[in-house]
Design a protein around this motif. Sequence first.
Motif, PDB file in Angstrom:
ATOM      1  N   LYS A  19       1.024  -1.275  -0.219  1.00 51.71           N
ATOM      2  CA  LYS A  19       0.076  -0.143  -0.020  1.00 51.71           C
ATOM      3  C   LYS A  19       0.857   1.065  -0.178  1.00 51.71           C
ATOM      4  CE  LYS A  19      -3.310   2.272   2.904  1.00 51.71           C
ATOM      5  NZ  LYS A  19      -4.236   2.217   4.175  1.00 51.71           N
ATOM      6  N   LYS A  20       0.815   2.283  -0.968  1.00 57.46           N
ATOM      7  CA  LYS A  20       1.676   3.342  -1.149  1.00 57.46           C
ATOM      8  C   LYS A  20       0.800   4.602  -1.284  1.00 57.46           C
ATOM      9  CE  LYS A  20       5.590   0.949  -3.380  1.00 57.46           C
ATOM     10  NZ  LYS A  20       6.447   0.921  -4.539  1.00 57.46           N
ATOM     11  N   GLU A  21       1.093   5.641  -0.557  1.00 56.28           N
ATOM     12  CA  GLU A  21       0.656   7.062  -1.097  1.00 56.28           C
ATOM     13  C   GLU A  21       0.887   7.246  -2.677  1.00 56.28           C
ATOM     14  OE1 GLU A  21       0.954  10.242   1.438  1.00 56.28           O
ATOM     15  OE2 GLU A  21       0.687   9.318   3.363  1.00 56.28           O
ATOM     16  N   ALA A  22      -0.090   7.659  -3.113  1.00 53.94           N
ATOM     17  CA  ALA A  22       0.085   8.144  -4.684  1.00 53.94           C
ATOM     18  C   ALA A  22       1.280   9.008  -4.760  1.00 53.94           C
ATOM     19  CB  ALA A  22      -1.028   8.694  -5.165  1.00 53.94           C
ATOM     20  N   VAL A  23       1.568  10.007  -3.882  1.00 47.82           N
ATOM     21  CA  VAL A  23       2.720  11.194  -4.070  1.00 47.82           C
ATOM     22  C   VAL A  23       3.935  10.287  -3.744  1.00 47.82           C
ATOM     23  CG1 VAL A  23       1.190  13.077  -3.378  1.00 47.82           C
ATOM     24  CG2 VAL A  23       2.392  11.654  -1.485  1.00 47.82           C
ATOM     25  N   ASP A  24       3.936   9.090  -3.322  1.00 49.42           N
ATOM     26  CA  ASP A  24       5.305   8.359  -3.244  1.00 49.42           C
ATOM     27  C   ASP A  24       5.674   7.198  -4.288  1.00 49.42           C
ATOM     28  OD1 ASP A  24       5.821   9.639  -0.830  1.00 49.42           O
ATOM     29  OD2 ASP A  24       4.817   7.834   0.479  1.00 49.42           O
ATOM     30  N   ILE A  25       4.723   7.417  -5.350  1.00 45.86           N
ATOM     31  CA  ILE A  25       4.833   6.338  -6.420  1.00 45.86           C
ATOM     32  C   ILE A  25       5.817   6.924  -7.463  1.00 45.86           C
ATOM     33  CG2 ILE A  25       3.615   5.235  -8.210  1.00 45.86           C
ATOM     34  CD1 ILE A  25       1.988   4.141  -6.358  1.00 45.86           C
ATOM     35  N   PHE A  54      -3.302  -3.343  -9.662  1.00 45.57           N
ATOM     36  CA  PHE A  54      -3.430  -2.174  -8.860  1.00 45.57           C
ATOM     37  C   PHE A  54      -4.624  -1.852  -8.593  1.00 45.57           C
ATOM     38  CE2 PHE A  54      -2.663  -0.420 -12.804  1.00 45.57           C
ATOM     39  CZ  PHE A  54      -3.598   0.803 -12.938  1.00 45.57           C
ATOM     40  N   VAL A  55      -4.862  -0.934  -7.475  1.00 52.15           N
ATOM     41  CA  VAL A  55      -6.324  -0.294  -7.359  1.00 52.15           C
ATOM     42  C   VAL A  55      -5.942   1.017  -6.516  1.00 52.15           C
ATOM     43  CG1 VAL A  55      -6.849  -1.806  -5.017  1.00 52.15           C
ATOM     44  CG2 VAL A  55      -8.854  -0.838  -6.543  1.00 52.15           C
ATOM     45  N   VAL A  57      -5.616  -5.308 -14.000  1.00 54.31           N
ATOM     46  CA  VAL A  57      -4.736  -6.388 -13.864  1.00 54.31           C
ATOM     47  C   VAL A  57      -4.057  -6.569 -14.988  1.00 54.31           C
ATOM     48  CG1 VAL A  57      -4.554  -8.875 -13.560  1.00 54.31           C
ATOM     49  CG2 VAL A  57      -6.216  -7.578 -12.306  1.00 54.31           C
ATOM     50  N   ASP A  58      -2.526  -6.663 -15.284  1.00 49.07           N
ATOM     51  CA  ASP A  58      -2.156  -6.961 -16.565  1.00 49.07           C
ATOM     52  C   ASP A  58      -2.637  -7.892 -17.580  1.00 49.07           C
ATOM     53  OD1 ASP A  58       0.802  -8.638 -16.998  1.00 49.07           O
ATOM     54  OD2 ASP A  58      -0.200  -8.538 -15.147  1.00 49.07           O
ATOM     55  N   GLU A  59      -2.420  -7.995 -18.356  1.00 51.95           N
ATOM     56  CA  GLU A  59      -3.251  -9.091 -19.471  1.00 51.95           C
ATOM     57  C   GLU A  59      -2.787 -10.223 -19.165  1.00 51.95           C
ATOM     58  OE1 GLU A  59      -6.126  -9.929 -21.967  1.00 51.95           O
ATOM     59  OE2 GLU A  59      -5.483  -8.033 -21.579  1.00 51.95           O
ATOM     60  N   ALA A  60      -1.243 -10.420 -19.100  1.00 54.79           N
ATOM     61  CA  ALA A  60      -0.781 -11.879 -18.635  1.00 54.79           C
ATOM     62  C   ALA A  60      -1.100 -12.540 -17.345  1.00 54.79           C
ATOM     63  CB  ALA A  60       0.800 -11.879 -18.678  1.00 54.79           C
ATOM     64  N   SER A  61      -1.601 -11.869 -16.382  1.00 53.80           N
ATOM     65  CA  SER A  61      -2.100 -12.175 -15.218  1.00 53.80           C
ATOM     66  C   SER A  61      -3.443 -12.451 -15.125  1.00 53.80           C
ATOM     67  CB  SER A  61      -1.524 -11.267 -13.953  1.00 53.80           C
ATOM     68  OG  SER A  61      -0.131 -11.048 -14.215  1.00 53.80           O
ATOM     69  N   LYS A  62      -4.276 -11.935 -16.087  1.00 57.13           N
ATOM     70  CA  LYS A  62      -5.836 -12.137 -16.119  1.00 57.13           C
ATOM     71  C   LYS A  62      -6.062 -13.707 -15.764  1.00 57.13           C
ATOM     72  CE  LYS A  62      -7.034  -7.872 -17.719  1.00 57.13           C
ATOM     73  NZ  LYS A  62      -7.726  -7.171 -18.995  1.00 57.13           N
ATOM     74  N   ASN A  63      -7.364 -14.036 -15.386  1.00 56.93           N
ATOM     75  CA  ASN A  63      -7.934 -15.360 -15.303  1.00 56.93           C
ATOM     76  C   ASN A  63      -7.286 -16.251 -14.286  1.00 56.93           C
ATOM     77  OD1 ASN A  63      -9.614 -14.467 -17.292  1.00 56.93           O
ATOM     78  ND2 ASN A  63      -8.149 -14.808 -18.886  1.00 56.93           N
ATOM     79  N   PHE A  64      -6.458 -15.526 -13.491  1.00 60.12           N
ATOM     80  CA  PHE A  64      -5.941 -16.537 -12.260  1.00 60.12           C
ATOM     81  C   PHE A  64      -6.568 -16.108 -11.062  1.00 60.12           C
ATOM     82  CE2 PHE A  64      -2.578 -16.681 -15.528  1.00 60.12           C
ATOM     83  CZ  PHE A  64      -2.480 -18.039 -15.892  1.00 60.12           C
ATOM     84  N   GLY A  65      -7.564 -15.241 -10.949  1.00 59.50           N
ATOM     85  CA  GLY A  65      -8.077 -14.696  -9.741  1.00 59.50           C
ATOM     86  C   GLY A  65      -7.224 -13.927  -8.915  1.00 59.50           C
ATOM     87  N   LEU A  66      -6.210 -13.098  -9.608  1.00 58.74           N
ATOM     88  CA  LEU A  66      -5.417 -12.102  -9.067  1.00 58.74           C
ATOM     89  C   LEU A  66      -6.106 -11.047  -8.553  1.00 58.74           C
ATOM     90  CD1 LEU A  66      -2.625 -11.107  -8.256  1.00 58.74           C
ATOM     91  CD2 LEU A  66      -2.191 -10.435 -10.600  1.00 58.74           C
ATOM     92  N   GLY A  67      -6.899 -10.399  -9.571  1.00 57.42           N
ATOM     93  CA  GLY A  67      -7.530  -9.084  -9.376  1.00 57.42           C
ATOM     94  C   GLY A  67      -8.636  -9.243  -8.111  1.00 57.42           C
ATOM     95  N   GLU A  68      -9.242 -10.536  -8.059  1.00 59.54           N
ATOM     96  CA  GLU A  68     -10.271 -10.957  -7.284  1.00 59.54           C
ATOM     97  C   GLU A  68      -9.641 -10.798  -5.854  1.00 59.54           C
ATOM     98  OE1 GLU A  68     -13.825 -14.193  -6.488  1.00 59.54           O
ATOM     99  OE2 GLU A  68     -12.724 -13.931  -8.611  1.00 59.54           O
ATOM    100  N   ALA A  69      -8.470 -11.720  -5.699  1.00 57.82           N
ATOM    101  CA  ALA A  69      -7.728 -11.923  -4.498  1.00 57.82           C
ATOM    102  C   ALA A  69      -7.272 -10.626  -4.048  1.00 57.82           C
ATOM    103  CB  ALA A  69      -6.671 -12.978  -4.625  1.00 57.82           C
ATOM    104  N   MET A  70      -6.748  -9.683  -4.884  1.00 50.49           N
ATOM    105  CA  MET A  70      -6.146  -8.503  -4.533  1.00 50.49           C
ATOM    106  C   MET A  70      -7.352  -7.407  -4.050  1.00 50.49           C
ATOM    107  SD  MET A  70      -3.674  -5.774  -6.468  1.00 50.49           S
ATOM    108  CE  MET A  70      -4.804  -4.599  -6.606  1.00 50.49           C
ATOM    109  N   MET A  71      -8.247  -7.343  -4.818  1.00 52.58           N
ATOM    110  CA  MET A  71      -9.486  -6.634  -4.412  1.00 52.58           C
ATOM    111  C   MET A  71      -9.985  -7.256  -3.030  1.00 52.58           C
ATOM    112  SD  MET A  71     -10.131  -3.839  -5.935  1.00 52.58           S
ATOM    113  CE  MET A  71     -11.665  -3.461  -5.372  1.00 52.58           C
ATOM    114  N   GLY A  72     -10.234  -8.296  -2.686  1.00 56.63           N
ATOM    115  CA  GLY A  72     -10.619  -8.937  -1.648  1.00 56.63           C
ATOM    116  C   GLY A  72      -9.738  -8.375  -0.467  1.00 56.63           C
ATOM    117  N   GLU A  73      -8.439  -8.508  -0.608  1.00 56.50           N
ATOM    118  CA  GLU A  73      -7.612  -8.318   0.489  1.00 56.50           C
ATOM    119  C   GLU A  73      -7.675  -6.654   0.764  1.00 56.50           C
ATOM    120  OE1 GLU A  73      -5.138  -8.875   3.771  1.00 56.50           O
ATOM    121  OE2 GLU A  73      -6.074 -10.466   2.441  1.00 56.50           O
ATOM    122  N   ALA A  74      -7.657  -5.911  -0.384  1.00 56.15           N
ATOM    123  CA  ALA A  74      -7.452  -4.371  -0.155  1.00 56.15           C
ATOM    124  C   ALA A  74      -8.733  -4.095   0.490  1.00 56.15           C
ATOM    125  CB  ALA A  74      -7.158  -3.842  -1.452  1.00 56.15           C
ATOM    126  N   LEU A  75      -9.881  -4.290   0.117  1.00 56.18           N
ATOM    127  CA  LEU A  75     -11.299  -4.058   0.577  1.00 56.18           C
ATOM    128  C   LEU A  75     -11.253  -4.368   1.968  1.00 56.18           C
ATOM    129  CD1 LEU A  75     -13.700  -4.761  -2.556  1.00 56.18           C
ATOM    130  CD2 LEU A  75     -12.828  -2.530  -1.449  1.00 56.18           C
TER     131      LEU A  75
END
Length: 193
Positions: free
Chosen positions: A70-76, A135-136, A153-171
Amino acid sequence: EETLYKKGKQLLSDTYIDIKNNKNIDFNKLDKQLDRINVDTITTLAIFKQAVRNGEKLPIESIEGAIFSKKEAVDILDKQRDEMLELYDTNWKNHPDRNFVESLKDYFKTAFNPEKNKKKNYLYIFEKDDNIRAFVRFEKQKDDSLYASALNVDEASKNFGLGEAMMGEALTREAKKHTLYASCRKDNPSNMR
């Protein structure tokens, strides 16, 4: 192996169609996209997906060689911001309303304005193999609630549940302290989940 072939084939097929339609091809970008389709990442994500399907409760940080932060946007870093904008371009390249896509990107860019958004915007970022894979964005509202947006989610990483897992954790993390809001496109299966 099959997934690797499919993802590589789809990328090259899309590029062929773009060439056939006389679209300008950014071969450096194509090279980066091909680099993202690699055995280690795809295999690791496939194992993660299968484990989750089998009922394992795995934290997203358990993916080998991955960083979930988790990063502040100004630190990216500018490099990271540009990489996220490239993901936008790739994910939305076939959307018919180009003005809508540009408005999404313009809104996303506002997160990085330090004068207006100091400590107001932050992002959860999932990185693997030194590439941002997902990212979110969360934006603090006046009433201390949060607005979630910009899940990519980047194209190569789609369909592995990555976005869902990441959103679940962040939310889950953010819902403990804040009321959350989001606007979702109903035609997007990830949003509906």
